[in-house]
Design an enzyme around this catalytic site. Structure first.
Site, mmCIF file in Angstrom:
data_model
loop_
_atom_site.group_PDB
_atom_site.id
_atom_site.type_symbol
_atom_site.label_atom_id
_atom_site.label_comp_id
_atom_site.label_asym_id
_atom_site.label_seq_id
_atom_site.Cartn_x
_atom_site.Cartn_y
_atom_site.Cartn_z
ATOM 1 C CG ASP A 1 -8.422 2.758 -3.316
ATOM 2 O OD1 ASP A 1 -8.031 1.487 -3.234
ATOM 3 O OD2 ASP A 1 -8.482 3.679 -2.702
ATOM 4 N NE ARG B 1 -5.560 2.568 -1.575
ATOM 5 C CZ ARG B 1 -5.537 3.765 -0.946
ATOM 6 N NH1 ARG B 1 -4.509 4.273 -0.190
ATOM 7 N NH2 ARG B 1 -6.397 4.625 -0.991
ATOM 8 C CG HIS C 1 -13.184 4.436 5.336
ATOM 9 N ND1 HIS C 1 -12.374 3.277 5.142
ATOM 10 C CD2 HIS C 1 -12.262 5.228 5.355
ATOM 11 C CE1 HIS C 1 -11.135 3.683 5.257
ATOM 12 N NE2 HIS C 1 -11.122 4.725 5.383
ATOM 13 C CG LEU C 2 -17.275 7.405 9.679
ATOM 14 C CD1 LEU C 2 -18.197 7.499 10.947
ATOM 15 C CD2 LEU C 2 -17.667 8.199 8.471
ATOM 16 C CE LYS D 1 -0.106 3.543 6.176
ATOM 17 N NZ LYS D 1 -1.469 4.280 6.298
ATOM 18 C CG ASN E 1 -1.975 1.142 1.194
ATOM 19 O OD1 ASN E 1 -1.904 1.953 0.398
ATOM 20 N ND2 ASN E 1 -2.902 0.877 1.957
ATOM 21 C CB SER F 1 -7.668 11.679 8.049
ATOM 22 O OG SER F 1 -7.154 10.686 7.336
ATOM 23 N N GLY F 2 -9.742 10.777 6.024
ATOM 24 C CA GLY F 2 -10.685 10.694 4.778
ATOM 25 C C GLY F 2 -11.918 9.806 5.180
#
Length: 394
Positions: free
Chosen positions: A147, A90, A207-208, A15, A8, A210-211
């Site tokens: 994504d 990703r 999906h909560l 990552k 990722n 920072s984004g």
């Protein structure tokens, strides 16, 4: 047993997780942070809770990938690199070209690079890592996991904008969504926890982080999502504005005497919770100061308001809701936030169990026994979803 490496990559971070498949056991995981700087940090967790950390110059993506593979051997995580039988990457933007993950060939890699104009912050870097790992691990299948592919099932009514259709046909101007791999993972995992086929559920995943984004899932497929042509659209986020009247964007650019790219940068990096609170994009900071700072309390209230509006519209779109799933940083850890959101969804039969909700980042059902809607926390695991796709396709 096979060893699958999930990558990722961002512009300044790499990552990674190494899985033993099909058991889905995490052999090792870690990241390289502050890429391109003189004090880059490599971290790894492996074995019986062993940890490794080092600081060194990692100035290029080639150096990052080489360092990762070198440390996998030196730390004894793998004996030989040929133990790695697949690598999953990703990739943020797949456009309409990729409706599923796929094993990458030169033609597909060129297409990922071509789609960089839709995801300029991510696609070029992620495509480059595919090229690097192809060279470092010759003959090992490289799989791209997009994504956007989870949203290939959206109907035109839900992905088209009300603009001249030649702009869609010529430039691909439409909703693509984001966070699809996360939403796909938590939707399937929630169905497993409930013991109910995903195909039989009307589910909304939150999906909560920072984004932040919200997705409606019906008959096992995504039917709508809050993010749009870019991740700037949708609900209020840490530093992103979310939905905004485009005329206001032009108005402010004129008043501030700045260019449109500069205005978009403000909407991406200086808005959202940070812009409203004038303090922080971090939900935790706002919760700590809400009692004494009205702007912090207002930012939290606006965030909940936007989430509830989207959930309500998706309930109407699907003509009901069976399951509500919280994931990502604030969704997994914010018990107060979850309670505030669910309180405003009581009209749909959502009812939390206060004791069950008082947990952090723990996979569990948190709805009350008499709730008409099942409410769950499911910690996201994009890397595992990537590894699964590698096994499915390679």
């Amino acid at each position: 047993m096979e060893k699958i490496l999930a990558i990722n990559a961002g512009s300044s971070t790499l990552k990674w997780q190494l899985f033993e498949m099909p058991s889905e056991t995490v052999i090792a995981k870690g990241m390289i942070d502050r890429l391109g700087l003189s004090d880059s940090v490599f971290t790894a967790k492996y074995g019986d809770n062993q940890k490794f950390k080092e600081v060194q110059d990692v100035t290029t993506h080639e150096m990052a990938a080489t360092l990762l593979l070198t440390r996998l051997k030196e730390l004894g995580i793998v004996s030989h690199l040929d133990e790695i039988t697949g690598v999953g990457h990703r990739v943020v933007g797949g456009g309409e070209a990729f409706s599923d993950s796929m094993v990458i060939n030169p033609v597909a890699l060129d297409e990922i690079n071509r789609l960089a104009e839709y995801a300029p912050l991510h696609n070029p870097t992620q495509a480059y890592y595919i090229k690097i790992f192809t060279a470092l691990l010759p003959g090992v299948p490289q799989v791209a996991v997009f994504d956007t592919s989870f949203y290939s099932t959206l109907a035109p009514e839900n992905y088209l904008y009300s603009i001249p259709q030649e702009y869609y046909q010529t430039f691909g101007a439409r909703k693509y969504g984001a966070h699809g791999t996360s939403h796909r993972y938590v939707a399937h995992r929630a169905a497993e926890i409930l013991g109910t086929p995903l195909e039989s559920q009307k589910m909304i995943t939150l999906h909560l982080g920072s984004g932040a984004s919200i997705t409606a899932v019906q008959d096992g497929h995504a039917v709508d999502t809050s993010m749009g042509f870019t991740p700037l659209a949708g609900i209020t986020m840490g530093t992103r504005s979310g939905d905004i009247d485009v005329s206001l964007v032009a108005f402010l650019a004129k008043k501030l005497e700045i260019t449109m790219p500069e205005m978009i940068d403000i909407l991406n990096h200086k808005s959202g919770l940070l812009g409203i609170s004038e303090l922080s994009p971090d939900m935790r900071d706002l919760e700590e100061t809400a009692a004494t700072r009205p702007q912090s309390a207002l930012a939290l209230s606006i965030f909940v308001n936007r989430v509830v509006k989207y959930v309500g519209s998706y309930v109407a779109l699907m003509n009901g809701i069976d399951t509500l799933v919280f994931t990502a940083g604030s969704g997994e850890n914010g018990s107060e936030l979850r309670a505030d959101i669910c309180k405003q969804l009581a009209c749909f039969g959502v009812k939390l169990d206060e004791e069950k909700n008082n947990v952090r980042s723990q996979e569990r059902i948190i709805s009350a026994d008499d709730s008409k809607v099942k409410v769950l926390i499911v910690p996201t695991n994009e890397e595992l979803m990537i590894a699964r796709d590698v096994m499915r396709l390679k």
